[in-house]
Design a protein around this motif. Sequence first.
Motif, mmCIF file in Angstrom:
data_model
loop_
_atom_site.group_PDB
_atom_site.id
_atom_site.type_symbol
_atom_site.label_atom_id
_atom_site.label_comp_id
_atom_site.label_asym_id
_atom_site.label_seq_id
_atom_site.Cartn_x
_atom_site.Cartn_y
_atom_site.Cartn_z
ATOM 1 N N THR A 107 0.814 -1.222 0.000
ATOM 2 C CA THR A 107 0.000 0.000 0.000
ATOM 3 C C THR A 107 0.844 1.267 0.000
ATOM 4 O O THR A 107 0.456 2.273 -0.598
ATOM 5 N N LEU A 108 1.988 1.230 0.667
ATOM 6 C CA LEU A 108 2.832 2.423 0.726
ATOM 7 C C LEU A 108 3.363 2.785 -0.663
ATOM 8 O O LEU A 108 3.312 3.955 -1.081
ATOM 9 N N GLU A 109 3.856 1.783 -1.387
ATOM 10 C CA GLU A 109 4.366 2.036 -2.729
ATOM 11 C C GLU A 109 3.246 2.427 -3.689
ATOM 12 O O GLU A 109 3.431 3.266 -4.576
ATOM 13 N N LEU A 110 2.077 1.837 -3.512
ATOM 14 C CA LEU A 110 0.929 2.227 -4.341
ATOM 15 C C LEU A 110 0.547 3.678 -4.103
ATOM 16 O O LEU A 110 0.218 4.419 -5.039
ATOM 17 N N ARG A 111 0.568 4.089 -2.839
ATOM 18 C CA ARG A 111 0.251 5.480 -2.510
ATOM 19 C C ARG A 111 1.261 6.427 -3.131
ATOM 20 O O ARG A 111 0.897 7.458 -3.715
ATOM 21 N N ASN A 112 2.546 6.113 -3.031
ATOM 22 C CA ASN A 112 3.584 6.966 -3.627
ATOM 23 C C ASN A 112 3.426 7.038 -5.145
ATOM 24 O O ASN A 112 3.569 8.113 -5.740
ATOM 25 N N LEU A 113 3.134 5.896 -5.752
ATOM 26 C CA LEU A 113 2.939 5.866 -7.205
ATOM 27 C C LEU A 113 1.752 6.728 -7.611
ATOM 28 O O LEU A 113 1.845 7.537 -8.556
#
Length: 344
Positions: A219-225
């Motif tokens: 979820t963290l990487e998805l949010r940054n993306l």
Amino acid sequence: MSVDETVDRNRRNRGVVRAAVTNVIKSVEAELAKEVPDIEVLQDKLNILVKRDTDLQTLDETINGQIKLLEFEKEVEHELEYSDSIIRCKGKIRRFIDKHRCSNVDAAVITRQVNNTKLPRIVLDKFGGDIGKFHEFWPSFEAAVHDNPSLTRVEKFNYLRSLLICDAARAISGLTLTNENYDKAVEVLKDRFGQKQTVISAYMNTLLSLQPVRRTNDTLELRNLYDEINNSIRSLQSLGIDIDSYGNLLYPILDRCIPVELMLLFNSDQVVKGVKEPVVSDLINFLKGEMEARERSFSERTELIPIARSNYPLFKKTQTSSFKRRFSHGSIKCIDRKILRFLS
């Protein structure tokens, strides 16, 4: 060339400069007589007077060293007349500018007192030459400084130089602090960092350099993306770009970055809806919904499970140490003997 001819030539040059000074003084008087004098015009006139005053002083010193003693007293008398006129004119300009600035400050204070509101101080961010950030920097500077009628162009230039660093500062490093050069500095910055096509290319390069996310549960990487995509898309839209019209270019870029499972879900949803050619805006909205759903699920799971996975090794180590303390070596041997008796 004889001495008399040299003196005559210098006097003619001085006459031209004196005539120019007289014209400037007259134009200053005319400007001050207006109902609302233009401060920038007066500042320009002041700069011209300072320059002409220096030129006259140089010519006066040259001529005084060439003329006869009998002519010296008369020459000095005329020189002082022009010098006094220049001093009086410069004083009028400076007093008007100072008075105007003070009145603006008083008006601002009165306005704040009447409204009984304390406005926060605005701190402008520095600009270092990142093309993608120029469209954020310039509107802020334009509102606070460039369009401020109480500032002269020299003062605006001073503010501008204090906010530029790195490549942006080097771009205007050769321009001296004058009214005319402020306009040139603004033109240089806009030409180099503010051209629409250059800014579009910068945002497209940002999208091309995005790092793909492989796991749907990250979820963290998805949010940054999502944030990086959304920021670039919004910036392009602010430049008047229709994102969906760039679908043939943007869609493959986003397809490369988004996890395969999410792209499969999105395409399945589009097929169910009967959409033959999905648009970029629909893909971004889908990514936002999936990301928020995963964030919410992860948050609820975290509340239910008190021991996070990252803390499990510490928990395991702590429990193992506690077990060893509770059962000493001797106690374990005693348990072993009881087991053997039971088996026999």
